[in-house]
Design a protein around this motif. Structure first.
Motif, PDB file in Angstrom:
ATOM      1  N   ARG A  35       0.836  -1.201   0.000  1.00 55.90           N
ATOM      2  CA  ARG A  35       0.000   0.000   0.000  1.00 55.90           C
ATOM      3  C   ARG A  35       0.875   1.257   0.000  1.00 55.90           C
ATOM      4  N   ALA A  36       1.967   1.233   0.752  1.00 51.02           N
ATOM      5  CA  ALA A  36       2.866   2.382   0.799  1.00 51.02           C
ATOM      6  C   ALA A  36       3.476   2.651  -0.568  1.00 51.02           C
ATOM      7  N   GLU A  37       3.807   1.592  -1.311  1.00 54.56           N
ATOM      8  CA  GLU A  37       4.394   1.762  -2.643  1.00 54.56           C
ATOM      9  C   GLU A  37       3.381   2.335  -3.622  1.00 54.56           C
ATOM     10  N   GLU A  38       2.117   1.988  -3.431  1.00 57.44           N
ATOM     11  CA  GLU A  38       1.073   2.607  -4.254  1.00 57.44           C
ATOM     12  C   GLU A  38       0.981   4.100  -3.972  1.00 57.44           C
ATOM     13  N   LEU A  39       1.070   4.452  -2.701  1.00 56.34           N
ATOM     14  CA  LEU A  39       0.936   5.853  -2.308  1.00 56.34           C
ATOM     15  C   LEU A  39       2.138   6.683  -2.754  1.00 56.34           C
TER      16      LEU A  39
END
Length: 806
Positions: free
Chosen positions: A123-127
């Motif tokens: 999720r952090a990499e998406e953000l």
């Protein structure tokens, strides 16, 4: 320009304008702001202006959350853009300690209804696709994080204040502030003078200079601070959204999107002071020469985390001044020695805290007190002892360690020792590890090897076992605790009893030699302090209170005029003290005095003037340990002689020195509260168990507020909790204060103090809860993770007070 106003705010930066705005919101519209140059001159205009909600302090978190949520409402109210960008913020933990900190903040966020929670790497990499998350143990997400436009926010506050009737005068330097005989002020400017009841110093970089106009010295020191903005980064240019900011505090830099590039700032170890002898009066929108070499190490860590930074050119560098207090917190509050003079100086995260600070200042000026306990910000936490050398040493340490974790119980050595007692060197040779209390060095614990340094962390540290030995020694034999850092006062004269009765909520002792415990009631009816008052003569009383709150309490004492012929003076510097406590304390002390210490001759809550080891002492039969014991107060010049006699007498009984870290454990075993932890202006007498000491049959300071508060049901109740030994052993940690308390998944309160109870074999915590009672099972979020606990019905040590009174 008008000649009279309710309040005059000096300084047209974001904080001054926020104060003006919030004064009008609380109904004070006849107010004026004076700015020596243009609005935002000084530090405001070049600030990075990041905003975030969470802080290690729950009340500061509340104020930062209020600030973040106000900006959009401020835009709607005034029509002035604040340039609010809230793409969110990612918080990264590279170390176990940082993970503990972030998990604890996430637990607090859940308790207070704030949006801050853990996400996984995917999720952090998406953000934020530009961040390399290798080596990251934990990622927290704050959806409302971001940044604002410094000039836009300042202009919005100004517009809101003007719309409510406030006046703002730019290019109007203040040349003098002259206090009048009635306590009011004349503020002088080249454009005319203004007569006012309140002067508010929000002068930013010129806070020292403005304070000096009123004869006030503030512990402040400016530094240089750099950040830079990159050229356009192709990956950002290709996105149709704004990237979240990155808080990689283990890397000692901050990073966010600016335009189509990135803004990176750092707090480097090789810092630079500025304007050590005073901020130039002609300084306004200037910057310093770039010096990126100083932040190269920080830049390289940022490049490792976000490789795109290393491939981008630098568009511009900002190297500007910011002004610091010794602990990097604001100096907030009315000056205790100057009626009607309010300070709000030394602000670092101004755009995360601007609205909260404005609200707190307006609260105090209009209502007489803040709605939250903000002693961590109160300017009264420092005194004259915080001189220039101390301030510079502390600011250097604070700047260079800006993103370091402030661990529970951590005591940093910068600028110390500052104030020492005669026994300091003696204690140092005995292995004392010292803490700082209102400038005074005092023993925290005693190491076997002199020179031992205390380790720091969220888990049990190298002092945990030695403190246990001190606790068991006292409970099994006796211990000698240096209590010289307690605040001590003497009230003398024909009007002493009447004056003390008018100040304190309890009735003063009638008979010589008797003592009482008494609350000091705050403006809103809470607990401003707790004191022991002893009648030492027909016209003389001895008063003991919190040492770190001595300057804070001066405000309350000054609210009640002293009768003619009556004196009230601090004796904290002139007098020292020891608490000798434990089952063998009587036998040990009896060897040093001819006075009988038997209960029949010297009962609990009594006092006598006696000689101990040839030293004249005021002996009080009280003990914060909850054990049999005496407080012994002597002249400072006799401290070493008395200490030597006590230590020599103690050897025959296996007794020895005990530090304040052990005292914390011992008082929690007894369920005793402490000011600034359990007792504060936020809590009403019935919530802290002090209602029986509030005597409504007499008049006292803020009696009406106390009556109003005590007519209401308790919002929360102070309780003692026993934490699961299995859980605390597994985490190797005890509660320390601030941990949320949950019951059946619902937040019901928070810990105020915690410690291991060595003599009872229990991990304990004091805290406030609602909707729970003795016997209930709850969860305490130690290290941000649930630890099973039960609410106790009585303290595990001497619940009936038989030992204490024996």
């Amino acid at each position: 320009m008008k000649t009279h106003a309710q309040a005059v705010v000096i300084g047209g930066g974001v904080i001054g304008c926020s104060i003006l705005y919030h004064l009008t919101k609380l109904g004070w519209t006849d107010v004026v702001l004076l700015e020596r140059d243009e609005l935002t001159s000084g530090s405001t205009w070049h600030a990075a202006a990041n905003i975030h909600g969470l802080h290690d302090s729950a009340n500061i978190s509340r104020l930062q959350h209020y600030t973040m949520t106000l900006y959009n409402r401020l835009e709607a109210e005034t029509g002035q853009s604040c340039g609010v960008f809230q793409p969110g913020s990612l918080y990264l933990a590279q170390t176990e300690a940082r993970e503990h900190q972030l998990r604890l903040q996430a637990a607090k966020a859940k308790l207070y209804g704030m949006n801050f929670h853990e996400i996984d790497r995917a999720r952090a990499e998406e953000l934020h696709p530009l961040v390399n998350f290798d080596g990251i143990r934990c990622i927290m997400w704050e959806p409302d994080g971001g940044n604002v436009d410094p000039s836009g926010v300042t202009a919005a506050y100004a517009a809101g204040a003007r719309a409510a009737g406030a006046e703002i005068h730019r290019f109007t330097p203040v040349t003098a502030t002259v206090q009048q005989p009635d306590g009011s002020w004349i503020v002088e400017t080249p454009k005319g003078n203004i007569h006012t009841q309140w002067v508010v110093n929000a002068a930013g970089l010129w806070g020292r200079e403005v304070a000096a106009l009123a004869g006030i010295t503030l512990p402040l020191q400016p530094t240089e601070h750099q950040y830079f903005v990159t050229e356009t980064i192709a990956e950002i240019d290709a996105l149709d959204r704004r990237l979240p900011s990155v808080a990689d505090r283990d890397g000692e830099y901050y990073l966010r999107q600016e335009g189509k590039g990135l803004l990176i700032g750092a707090y480097e170890k090789d810092m630079r002071f500025w304007a050590e002898e005073g901020t130039p009066l002609d300084f306004a929108h200037e910057l310093f020469a770039d010096d990126l070499d100083r932040i190269e190490d920080n830049m390289m860590r940022a490049i490792d985390r976000v490789p795109a930074v290393g491939e981008a050119g630098i568009k511009r560098v900002i190297n500007g001044p910011m002004i610091w207090s010794p602990d990097a917190n604001v100096l907030l509050g009315p000056v205790p020695e100057k009626k009607g003079y309010f300070c709000c100086n030394g602000i670092i995260p101004g755009f995360s805290q601007s609205a909260g600070m404005g609200l707190m200042v307006a609260d105090w000026i209009v209502e007489g007190e803040m709605r939250y306990d903000m002693f961590a910000w109160d300017m009264a936490r420092f005194g004259d002892w915080a001189d220039k050398a101390f301030t510079k040493a502390k600011v250097r340490d604070q700047y260079a360690n800006r993103f370091a974790i402030h661990f529970p119980y951590e005591e940093r050595s910068a600028g110390r020792p500052c104030r020492v007692r005669p026994a300091y060197e003696m204690q140092k040779e005995m292995g004392a590890v010292f803490g700082l209390n209102y400038g005074w060095e005092h023993p925290l614990w005693f190491a076997k090897a002199p020179g031992t340094e205390e380790t720091k962390g969220f888990t049990r540290q190298n002092w945990w076992a030695p403190v246990g030995e001190e606790c068991r020694m006292l409970r099994e034999s006796a211990g000698i605790i240096d209590i010289s850092n307690f605040a001590k006062y003497r009230c003398k004269g024909a009007g002493a009893e009447d004056w003390l009765n008018a100040v304190f909520a309890n009735t003063m002792p009638k008979a010589v030699g008797r003592s009482c415990l008494t609350p000091l009631i705050s403006v809103r009816g809470g607990i401003a302090g707790d004191f022991t008052v002893t009648r030492t003569a027909e016209d003389e009383f001895w008063i003991i209170g919190s040492g770190m709150a001595e300057r804070y309490h001066k405000r309350f004492f000054d609210m009640v005029p002293l009768p003619e012929g009556t004196s009230f003076e601090s004796r904290t510097e002139a007098m020292c003290g020891f608490n000798v406590a434990g089952p063998k304390s009587r036998e040990m002390l009896q060897r040093l005095t001819n006075a009988s210490l038997a209960t029949a001759d010297f009962p609990f809550m009594r006092s006598q003037r006696i000689e101990l080891g040839g030293v004249k002492c005021l002996a009080l039969r009280v003990s914060f340990t909850g054990d049999l014991g005496w407080e012994l107060h002597c002249a400072a010049e006799d401290q070493v002689r008395l200490y030597t006699a006590l230590l020599e007498a103690g050897r025959a009984f296996g007794a020895g020195p005990v530090g304040s870290r052990a005292l914390m454990s011992l008082r929690i075993e007894k369920g005793y509260g402490s000011w600034s932890r359990e007792y504060s202006p936020e809590y009403w007498p019935q919530e802290v168990g002090l209602a029986p000491l509030v005597k409504m049959g007499k008049d006292f300071l803020h009696k009406e507020a106390a009556a109003t508060a005590m007519e209401k049901d308790a919002r929360e109740t102070l309780v003692l909790l026993h934490l699961s030994e299995e859980d605390t052993a597994a985490s190797n940690a005890d509660a320390t204060g601030g941990e949320p308390i949950f019951k059946d998944g619902k937040g019901i309160g928070r810990v105020t103090s915690g410690s291991y109870g060595y003599s009872v074999g229990m991990s304990l915590a004091l805290g406030y809860v609602k909707g729970a009672q003795a016997g209930d099972a709850v969860e305490v979020m130690v290290l941000g993770r649930p630890h099973r606990a039960v609410i106790l019905s009585e303290p595990p040590f001497d619940a009936k007070g038989e030992i204490l009174r024996g």
